[in-house]
Design a protein around this motif. Structure first.
Motif: not given
Length: 300
Positions: A114, A118, A122, A149-150, A153-154, A156-157, A180-181
């Motif tokens: 993971d 990511e 990223e 999950a990954v 997170r991506l 969200r950013r 997921c977000c």
């Protein structure tokens, strides 16, 4: 924002008899897809034999489709390649030529956890900003898997990351991707014709299909029915697509799509690059019968 939605055609790459890219065929195929009402174009993916094409061939294909499309359908160029450097280069090229967005396949062959997955996304997402990108997860081919999950997170950013194309027949995972977000819904498109309606039912945005190039009428009809909430009509259209997929099951998909497109007069020949093989006469006969049955069922 020009997001992926509805029927997304993962297009093949037409070849000349000597195995070189048929760029005139690329243009003709694009025109066919747009004229048939396909909502989104997705070249240079698995069905496009992307890992058998040079970087220059892939970029020229993208440029020709952009020219021929003229903004009529959404154009997302699949950018994943054998190396990370080439993958990122294709994303930059898609942005530079004015494509609506890019699809980015996960890393291939090498096992990644993971943290590595990511980092892979990223590094390019922080460069491309608000340029629309969809992750492309096909673990059966790449050997790696992008977890919900990954992806969450991506997302969200990075506002430019809109969702994912997921090429596995796993509706539970589709639902997990959709949610997921915490801050926004992910656009999820399944790469499985037989689960198009199921994907929509759990909140997906559409589906990605290679055979949609050959059977566009049923695909676009299904989307229209789903969008209108005509559940029973959609069920019947989904059943038509399932019967058609069962009729051609077991035949190598990319050569099969090319053969059927030659039968329709869209492209000139059904040549693929190695390691894909030519179809047998019996396989071609099965495809002929499947196309005839589809045409009859469509009229019924």
């Amino acid at each position: 924002m020009n997001r992926l939605y509805g029927v997304v055609c993962a297009s093949i790459t037409p070849m000349l008899p000597d195995g070189q890219v048929d760029y005139a065929g690329v243009r003709a195929l694009c025109a066919h897809l747009v004229e048939q009402g396909i909502h989104c174009l997705y070249p240079n993916g698995t069905n496009g034999e992307s890992l058998s094409l040079s970087a220059e061939e892939r970029q020229r294909i993208a440029e020709i489709i952009l020219e021929e499309n003229r903004g009529r359908a959404r154009l997302y160029v699949q950018c994943g390649a054998a190396t990370v450097a080439e993958s990122y280069a294709h994303v930059r090229h898609a942005k530079a030529i004015g494509a609506h967005g890019a699809g980015l396949m996960t890393p291939v062959f090498f096992a990644v956890d993971d943290a590595a997955m990511e980092e892979y996304f990223e590094n390019i997402l922080k460069e491309t900003g608000d340029f629309p990108i969809y992750a492309y997860n096909i673990p059966s081919r790449t050997g790696s898997d992008l977890s919900p999950a990954v992806l969450g997170r991506l997302m969200r950013r990075h506002p430019g990351l809109l969702g994912i194309k997921y090429s596995c027949p796993d509706i539970l995972r589709v639902s997990q991707y959709v949610h997921c977000c915490e801050t926004r819904k992910a656009d999820v498109l399944i790469g499985c014709d037989m689960l198009a309606q199921a994907c929509w039912t759990v909140g997906g945005a559409g589906w990605v299909s290679g055979p949609a190039a050959v059977f566009p009428e049923a695909h676009t009809r299904l989307y229209d029915q789903l969008k209108a909430g005509k559940t029973e009509e959609a069920r019947k259209t989904q059943a038509l697509l399932q019967r058609t997929m069962e009729d051609i099951a077991g035949i190598p998909e990319i050569p099969a799509i090319k053969y059927m497109l030659t039968k329709l007069g869209v492209i000139g020949c059904d040549v693929c690059r190695a390691p894909l093989r030519a179809l047998t006469s019996s396989e071609k006969q099965r495809l002929d019968a499947a196309m005839e049955r589809y045409a009859q069922d469509l009229r019924a």
